[in-house]
Write a protein that holds these residues in place. Structure first.
Motif, mmCIF file in Angstrom:
data_model
loop_
_atom_site.group_PDB
_atom_site.id
_atom_site.type_symbol
_atom_site.label_atom_id
_atom_site.label_comp_id
_atom_site.label_asym_id
_atom_site.label_seq_id
_atom_site.Cartn_x
_atom_site.Cartn_y
_atom_site.Cartn_z
ATOM 1 N N HIS A 55 0.916 -1.187 0.088
ATOM 2 C CA HIS A 55 0.020 0.018 -0.076
ATOM 3 C C HIS A 55 0.851 1.308 0.176
ATOM 4 N N ASN A 56 2.069 1.180 0.195
ATOM 5 C CA ASN A 56 3.075 2.414 0.158
ATOM 6 C C ASN A 56 3.148 2.891 -1.012
ATOM 7 N N GLY A 57 3.119 1.583 -2.199
ATOM 8 C CA GLY A 57 3.207 1.978 -3.280
ATOM 9 C C GLY A 57 2.112 2.524 -4.007
ATOM 10 N N LEU A 121 9.353 9.986 -6.067
ATOM 11 C CA LEU A 121 8.672 9.495 -4.822
ATOM 12 C C LEU A 121 9.020 8.031 -4.574
ATOM 13 N N ASP A 122 9.401 7.903 -3.346
ATOM 14 C CA ASP A 122 9.947 6.656 -2.652
ATOM 15 C C ASP A 122 8.629 5.918 -2.082
ATOM 16 N N GLY A 123 7.961 5.023 -2.896
ATOM 17 C CA GLY A 123 6.720 4.324 -2.268
ATOM 18 C C GLY A 123 7.151 2.717 -2.611
ATOM 19 N N LEU A 124 8.127 2.545 -1.911
ATOM 20 C CA LEU A 124 8.565 1.283 -1.834
ATOM 21 C C LEU A 124 8.141 0.614 -0.660
ATOM 22 N N LEU A 125 8.675 0.797 0.464
ATOM 23 C CA LEU A 125 8.091 0.478 1.860
ATOM 24 C C LEU A 125 7.534 1.471 2.796
ATOM 25 N N GLY A 126 6.663 0.938 3.395
ATOM 26 C CA GLY A 126 6.160 2.023 4.515
ATOM 27 C C GLY A 126 6.159 1.189 6.014
ATOM 28 N N ALA A 157 9.921 10.689 0.280
ATOM 29 C CA ALA A 157 9.604 9.337 0.885
ATOM 30 C C ALA A 157 8.209 9.498 1.377
ATOM 31 N N ILE A 158 7.512 8.382 1.047
ATOM 32 C CA ILE A 158 6.146 8.187 1.415
ATOM 33 C C ILE A 158 6.276 7.448 2.874
ATOM 34 N N ASP A 159 5.606 8.128 3.716
ATOM 35 C CA ASP A 159 5.554 7.393 5.369
ATOM 36 C C ASP A 159 6.857 7.361 5.802
ATOM 37 N N LEU A 160 7.787 6.443 5.263
ATOM 38 C CA LEU A 160 8.918 6.209 6.075
ATOM 39 C C LEU A 160 10.047 6.204 4.749
ATOM 40 N N PRO A 161 11.438 6.757 5.068
ATOM 41 C CA PRO A 161 12.200 6.487 3.855
ATOM 42 C C PRO A 161 12.539 4.817 4.030
ATOM 43 N N THR A 162 12.449 4.160 2.734
ATOM 44 C CA THR A 162 12.380 2.773 2.623
ATOM 45 C C THR A 162 13.917 2.283 3.079
ATOM 46 N N GLY A 163 13.922 1.319 3.860
ATOM 47 C CA GLY A 163 15.365 0.976 4.737
ATOM 48 C C GLY A 163 15.186 1.199 6.100
HETATM 49 K K LIG Z 1 8.657 4.712 1.645
#
Ligand SMILES: [K+]
Ligand SMILES: NC(=O)C1=CN([C@@H]2O[C@H](COP(=O)(O)OP(=O)(O)OC[C@H]3O[C@@H](n4cnc5c(N)ncnc54)[C@H](OP(=O)(O)O)[C@@H]3O)[C@@H](O)[C@H]2O)[C@@H](O)CC1
Length: 499
Positions: A55-57, A121-126, A157-163
């Motif tokens: 859903h982050n994506g 847009l970083d929508g990889l992981l939240g 980054a969306i919600d959190l920076p992935t990683g």
């Molecule tokens: K993210």
């Protein structure tokens, strides 16, 4: 309120149980992400959408749709093949993929001369993320960081920076280095870990209505957003006069360091103080009067103790002061009944006689950077920033603003407050002098020192980021006095609850 990712998921579940759909939440989140991007970059450019299967994506795809409607050109970088995507992520892809993007005449495009912004847009992981990064997400975070390092692209980054581990805040070595993190609904605990600041960047919290009204518990610490601070800044009555906007006295400057005095006094002017007096010893008086703006009164003094006799509502002491008047500085900090901002050399003087903080005749706001903090409290070197502020404010009845890329403000019986605004362009001498002047001006206009610190830090950071986003400055070209040009806009944004 600050939540752990676990608390955030539980809140989401409560909303689902009441019939709120994930689709509705994602739609609101995506719309607000696009609105926030456009606040920083009002003119469209190119948006590279890097997204995962969850859903982050999905949030990224909704945001991309709104950006496309505002004239942005989109470029897609999915990390997974389509058959791996969550149903809602796929559903949003089906809507957005058919939108023709770019300067095709379908949308009203307001452009401006010069290079167009490029954002990622970083929508990889939240908040579904955990543990070390695994391919193909790992390859995608490396690609984002490569693009950021080798181009002028800005990463959102969306919600959190992935990683960044969504529970512990531990950062994978390939964590996305975001310039902005737009976090959904509430600030998450891992975003505020000391080591996270360099990955998180400028933090914005995008509240979702259905989740805000169901929230309870959580950590009472706060992140200082415009919405949160808006009500602390009083509106002026039409018949107000200068005597009601604060008489601020400033004790600052010494041979070789008159710039600090000038910057703090002029910042005080620009932040709305009614009457500003800079107290200058004879050896710098002529240099100061020839260089300072005409709005500031400069009073020559034989001894700084004359400050104790002057009519002022608020004092600021320390910028560029040197160590030459230590005993007078100590007496002023101890005896002046007015609220006082204590900064720079005054903090260094204070660190030799910290116990006078128990005997002060009025409230004090101390504004150390980490080096000054370590002199005030040598144990701070072994503590987290949050622990440092907690230890100080538990021991002393004063307000502490611990500077840093995530400035933290604390006072006994008040929530700890993390600043959200700022830019790496602020990493230059003199920014602290501006902050001192702004905080003193705000205190002069009736804000408590706690609120003056929160609002002052927010305004200075906002002015800096405006200079490098809507203005023509770069992180390298930004100077402390350039903030003056953007402070007015920063005040307007604060009043509008924007940013
Ligand atoms: K993210
Ligand atoms: N909360 C709210 O109210 C709202 C939330 N919303 C949004 O939803 C987001 C949460 O979405 P989400 O739950 O789908 O999880 P998300 O982070 O997209 O992906 C998780 C997948 O990634 C994978 N994976 C995990 N760790 C990994 C690793 N280290 N390395 C590699 N892969 C890893 C793992 O897959 P696996 O590998 O286990 O198959 C897992 O299934 C949230 O952050 C916000 O943006 C909004 O829409 C609206 C309101």
């Amino acid at each position: 309120m600050i939540l752990t990712s676990r608390e955030m998921k539980a809140l989401e579940e409560r909303a689902f149980a009441d019939g709120i759909t994930a689709e509705a939440l994602m739609e609101e989140a995506g719309r607000k992400i696009a609105e926030t991007v456009r606040q920083f970059y009002p003119f469209p450019g190119k948006c590279i959408v890097v997204f995962g299967k969850g859903h982050n994506g999905g949030d990224a795809l909704v945001a991309a749709r709104h950006l496309a409607e505002a004239g942005w050109t989109l470029e897609w970088k999915p990390a997974f093949p389509e058959d791996k995507w969550a149903p809602l992520t796929r559903q949003n892809w089906e809507v957005v993929r058919d939108i023709a993007t770019g300067p095709d005449g379908r949308h009203c495009i307001l452009s401006r001369p010069g290079p167009q912004p490029v954002i990622i847009l970083d929508g990889l992981l939240g908040i579904g993320a955990g543990g070390a990064l695994r391919p193909p997400i790992l390859d995608a975070t490396r690609e984002i960081n490569r693009l950021r390092a080798t181009s002028n692209a800005r990463v959102f980054a969306i919600d959190l920076p992935t990683g960044l581990d969504s529970e512990t805040g531990a950062a994978d070595p390939d964590t996305v280095i975001a310039d902005y993190t737009l976090t959904i609904s509430f600030a998450k605990q891992p975003l505020l870990a000391d080591a996270a600041a360099r990955f998180v960047g400028r933090l914005a919290v995008l509240p979702l209505e259905e989740l805000s009204k169901r929230a309870s518990g959580g950590n009472p610490d706060g992140v200082a957003t415009a919405e949160e601070l808006q009500s602390t800044l009083p509106r002026r009555n039409f018949d107000m006069h200068k005597g009601q906007c604060g008489r601020v006295g400033i004790v600052a400057g010494s041979r070789g360091f008159v710039g600090a005095a000038i910057m703090s006094a002029e910042a005080c002017v620009r932040a709305g103080a009614g009457l500003i007096t800079l107290f200058a010893t004879e050896n710098i008086y002529l240099i100061v009067v020839s260089a300072i703006g005409p709005e500031v009164m400069v009073k020559p003094v034989q001894s700084y103790l004359e400050v104790l006799e002057a009519k002022t509502d608020v004092l600021a002491i320390g910028p560029g002061l040197g160590s030459g008047h230590a005993s007078e500085v100590r007496q002023i900090i101890e005896q002046a009944p007015q609220p006082m901002v204590v900064d720079a050399d005054a903090l260094n003087i204070l660190s030799d006689s910290i116990h006078l903080l128990d005997r002060c005749a009025g409230p004090r706001l101390l504004t150390p950077h980490p080096g000054e903090m370590a002199r005030l409290d040598p144990k701070s070197k072994d503590r987290s920033r949050r622990e440092t502020v907690e230890a100080f404010t538990t021991r002393w009845p004063h307000t502490l603003l611990l500077k840093g890329s995530r400035t933290l403000i604390g006072q006994r019986d008040h929530p700890f407050s993390y600043n959200t605004t700022g830019s790496p362009g602020m990493a230059t001498g003199g920014m602290g002098d501006i902050l001192t002047g702004v905080c003193a001006a705000l205190a002069g206009q009736g804000l408590s020192l706690y609120d003056a610190a929160r609002v002052g830090a927010w305004l200075c950071g906002r002015a800096a980021e405006l200079a490098v986003t809507v203005g023509d400055e770069s992180e390298e070209s930004l100077t402390p006095t350039l903030l003056f040009r953007y402070l007015g806009r920063a005040f307007q944004d604060l009043r509008a609850g924007k940013g």
